[in-house]
Design a protein around this motif. Structure first.
Motif, PDB file in Angstrom:
ATOM      1  N   ALA A 121       0.801  -1.231   0.000  1.00 54.71           N
ATOM      2  CA  ALA A 121       0.000   0.000   0.000  1.00 54.71           C
ATOM      3  C   ALA A 121       0.832   1.279   0.000  1.00 54.71           C
ATOM      4  O   ALA A 121       0.442   2.260  -0.631  1.00 54.71           O
ATOM      5  N   GLY A 122       1.953   1.305   0.654  1.00 51.21           N
ATOM      6  CA  GLY A 122       2.785   2.505   0.710  1.00 51.21           C
ATOM      7  C   GLY A 122       3.371   2.903  -0.632  1.00 51.21           C
ATOM      8  O   GLY A 122       3.805   4.045  -0.807  1.00 51.21           O
ATOM      9  N   GLN A 123       3.388   1.981  -1.571  1.00 54.71           N
ATOM     10  CA  GLN A 123       3.946   2.243  -2.900  1.00 54.71           C
ATOM     11  C   GLN A 123       2.877   2.434  -3.967  1.00 54.71           C
ATOM     12  O   GLN A 123       3.186   2.830  -5.075  1.00 54.71           O
ATOM     13  N   VAL A 124       1.625   2.121  -3.646  1.00 59.33           N
ATOM     14  CA  VAL A 124       0.579   2.030  -4.666  1.00 59.33           C
ATOM     15  C   VAL A 124      -0.302   3.276  -4.716  1.00 59.33           C
ATOM     16  O   VAL A 124      -0.673   3.826  -3.681  1.00 59.33           O
ATOM     17  N   LEU A 125      -0.640   3.667  -5.940  1.00 60.36           N
ATOM     18  CA  LEU A 125      -1.618   4.710  -6.222  1.00 60.36           C
ATOM     19  C   LEU A 125      -2.450   4.170  -7.380  1.00 60.36           C
ATOM     20  O   LEU A 125      -1.886   3.624  -8.334  1.00 60.36           O
ATOM     21  N   ALA A 126      -3.780   4.280  -7.308  1.00 61.47           N
ATOM     22  CA  ALA A 126      -4.630   3.694  -8.351  1.00 61.47           C
ATOM     23  C   ALA A 126      -5.759   4.629  -8.746  1.00 61.47           C
ATOM     24  O   ALA A 126      -6.222   5.444  -7.943  1.00 61.47           O
ATOM     25  N   VAL A 127      -6.192   4.474  -9.998  1.00 64.70           N
ATOM     26  CA  VAL A 127      -7.395   5.160 -10.480  1.00 64.70           C
ATOM     27  C   VAL A 127      -8.419   4.108 -10.884  1.00 64.70           C
ATOM     28  O   VAL A 127      -8.071   2.975 -11.220  1.00 64.70           O
ATOM     29  N   GLU A 128      -9.659   4.508 -10.861  1.00 63.14           N
ATOM     30  CA  GLU A 128     -10.787   3.620 -11.130  1.00 63.14           C
ATOM     31  C   GLU A 128     -10.882   3.249 -12.614  1.00 63.14           C
ATOM     32  O   GLU A 128     -10.734   4.094 -13.485  1.00 63.14           O
ATOM     33  N   GLY A 129     -11.176   1.979 -12.857  1.00 61.30           N
ATOM     34  CA  GLY A 129     -11.464   1.513 -14.209  1.00 61.30           C
ATOM     35  C   GLY A 129     -12.948   1.226 -14.370  1.00 61.30           C
ATOM     36  O   GLY A 129     -13.707   1.255 -13.396  1.00 61.30           O
ATOM     37  N   ASN A 130     -13.365   0.912 -15.583  1.00 61.27           N
ATOM     38  CA  ASN A 130     -14.782   0.647 -15.828  1.00 61.27           C
ATOM     39  C   ASN A 130     -15.270  -0.642 -15.174  1.00 61.27           C
ATOM     40  O   ASN A 130     -16.466  -0.837 -15.014  1.00 61.27           O
ATOM     41  N   CYS A 131     -14.371  -1.523 -14.765  1.00 63.24           N
ATOM     42  CA  CYS A 131     -14.762  -2.770 -14.082  1.00 63.24           C
ATOM     43  C   CYS A 131     -14.506  -2.715 -12.579  1.00 63.24           C
ATOM     44  O   CYS A 131     -14.531  -3.746 -11.908  1.00 63.24           O
ATOM     45  N   ASP A 132     -14.262  -1.550 -12.042  1.00 68.04           N
ATOM     46  CA  ASP A 132     -13.921  -1.431 -10.616  1.00 68.04           C
ATOM     47  C   ASP A 132     -15.101  -1.098  -9.713  1.00 68.04           C
ATOM     48  O   ASP A 132     -14.914  -0.715  -8.562  1.00 68.04           O
ATOM     49  N   TRP A 133     -16.334  -1.265 -10.208  1.00 71.19           N
ATOM     50  CA  TRP A 133     -17.501  -1.061  -9.355  1.00 71.19           C
ATOM     51  C   TRP A 133     -17.434  -2.026  -8.179  1.00 71.19           C
ATOM     52  O   TRP A 133     -17.025  -3.170  -8.333  1.00 71.19           O
ATOM     53  N   GLY A 134     -17.740  -1.548  -7.013  1.00 71.66           N
ATOM     54  CA  GLY A 134     -17.749  -2.399  -5.828  1.00 71.66           C
ATOM     55  C   GLY A 134     -16.393  -2.670  -5.221  1.00 71.66           C
ATOM     56  O   GLY A 134     -16.286  -3.416  -4.247  1.00 71.66           O
ATOM     57  N   ILE A 135     -15.348  -2.061  -5.729  1.00 67.55           N
ATOM     58  CA  ILE A 135     -14.000  -2.347  -5.223  1.00 67.55           C
ATOM     59  C   ILE A 135     -13.846  -1.939  -3.758  1.00 67.55           C
ATOM     60  O   ILE A 135     -13.078  -2.545  -3.015  1.00 67.55           O
ATOM     61  N   GLN A 136     -14.598  -0.934  -3.316  1.00 60.75           N
ATOM     62  CA  GLN A 136     -14.484  -0.478  -1.928  1.00 60.75           C
ATOM     63  C   GLN A 136     -14.850  -1.585  -0.941  1.00 60.75           C
ATOM     64  O   GLN A 136     -14.373  -1.595   0.189  1.00 60.75           O
ATOM     65  N   GLN A 137     -15.669  -2.561  -1.376  1.00 59.39           N
ATOM     66  CA  GLN A 137     -16.012  -3.697  -0.518  1.00 59.39           C
ATOM     67  C   GLN A 137     -14.792  -4.548  -0.177  1.00 59.39           C
ATOM     68  O   GLN A 137     -14.791  -5.271   0.812  1.00 59.39           O
ATOM     69  N   LEU A 138     -13.757  -4.464  -1.014  1.00 59.18           N
ATOM     70  CA  LEU A 138     -12.539  -5.244  -0.787  1.00 59.18           C
ATOM     71  C   LEU A 138     -11.502  -4.465   0.015  1.00 59.18           C
ATOM     72  O   LEU A 138     -10.402  -4.942   0.242  1.00 59.18           O
ATOM     73  N   SER A 139     -11.862  -3.269   0.456  1.00 56.80           N
ATOM     74  CA  SER A 139     -11.065  -2.435   1.365  1.00 56.80           C
ATOM     75  C   SER A 139      -9.650  -2.116   0.885  1.00 56.80           C
ATOM     76  O   SER A 139      -8.669  -2.493   1.525  1.00 56.80           O
ATOM     77  N   PRO A 140      -9.522  -1.383  -0.243  1.00 51.56           N
ATOM     78  CA  PRO A 140      -8.172  -0.964  -0.642  1.00 51.56           C
ATOM     79  C   PRO A 140      -7.569  -0.059   0.427  1.00 51.56           C
ATOM     80  O   PRO A 140      -8.252   0.810   0.963  1.00 51.56           O
ATOM     81  N   GLN A 141      -6.313  -0.292   0.757  1.00 46.40           N
ATOM     82  CA  GLN A 141      -5.621   0.490   1.782  1.00 46.40           C
ATOM     83  C   GLN A 141      -4.636   1.464   1.159  1.00 46.40           C
ATOM     84  O   GLN A 141      -3.756   1.984   1.841  1.00 46.40           O
ATOM     85  N   PHE A 142      -4.764   1.713  -0.120  1.00 50.65           N
ATOM     86  CA  PHE A 142      -3.905   2.632  -0.858  1.00 50.65           C
ATOM     87  C   PHE A 142      -4.800   3.684  -1.506  1.00 50.65           C
ATOM     88  O   PHE A 142      -6.007   3.478  -1.640  1.00 50.65           O
TER      89      PHE A 142
END
Length: 180
Positions: free
Chosen positions: A62-83
């Motif tokens: 997580a300390g190295q990662v930065l991400a932007v949303e894609g068209n298939c990333d609906w519901g990703i918050q349920q998986l608890s990204p820590q980045f």
């Protein structure tokens, strides 16, 4: 700073592991993910579709990662990204350049961000490596980590000191460009 840019993991545990092994081998300090991280992947057992497993691997970095949303990333918050995970796009400064980070389904070389907003646009979505100039904007696509198209390899991009190197997940360089 050395950064790795990747897109379209689509929940593949096997290819996510390969990407993170290459991140370590390349000694990159930052991993920029351009969307479609965990969902809408292949159910072929060799692909190891495992959205939570992919998120767990990314969260460990997580300390190295930065991400932007894609068209298939609906519901990703349920998986608890820590980045940091940004919706739609993110504007960042890298190596003195304004860089527009996006997945590619909203903004792309065919539909670029407003003129003058950035000098470089990093996007995925097409699953094909690409480098092109659109007016004053340099448009760069790392290809796909897990589901490449058009005969391209499973790939990512390394950016350091203005040099862009496209790598297979085995670490073999197959293309390079220098930013203007």
């Amino acid at each position: 700073m050395k950064r790795m840019i990747a897109s379209d993991l689509h929940g593949s545990l096997v290819y996510c592991r390969k990407l993170l092994e290459l991140l370590q081998k390349e000694n990159a300090q930052e991993l920029i993910l351009l969307g479609d991280l965990v969902f809408s992947g292949s159910y072929d057992p060799l692909y190891e579709f495992n959205p939570q497993g992919v998120m767990d691997l990314l969260n460990a970095q997580a300390g190295q990662v930065l991400a932007v949303e894609g068209n298939c990333d609906w519901g990703i918050q349920q998986l608890s990204p820590q980045f940091p995970f940004y919706r739609k796009y993110r504007l960042e400064t890298r190596e003195g350049r304004e860089v527009f980070l996006t997945h590619g389904h909203r903004y792309s070389p065919r539909n670029p961000p407003p003129m003058g907003m950035a000098q470089v646009m990093l996007s995925g979505h097409t699953h094909r490596p690409d480098f092109r100039q659109v007016g004053d904007l340099v448009c760069v696509n790392p290809g796909s980590v897990s589901l490449p198209r058009g005969g391209s390899p499973h790939s990512c991009l390394v950016w350091e000191d203005g040099l862009l190197r496209w790598l297979t997940l085995e670490g073999q360089e197959f293309h390079r460009e220098r930013l203007p």
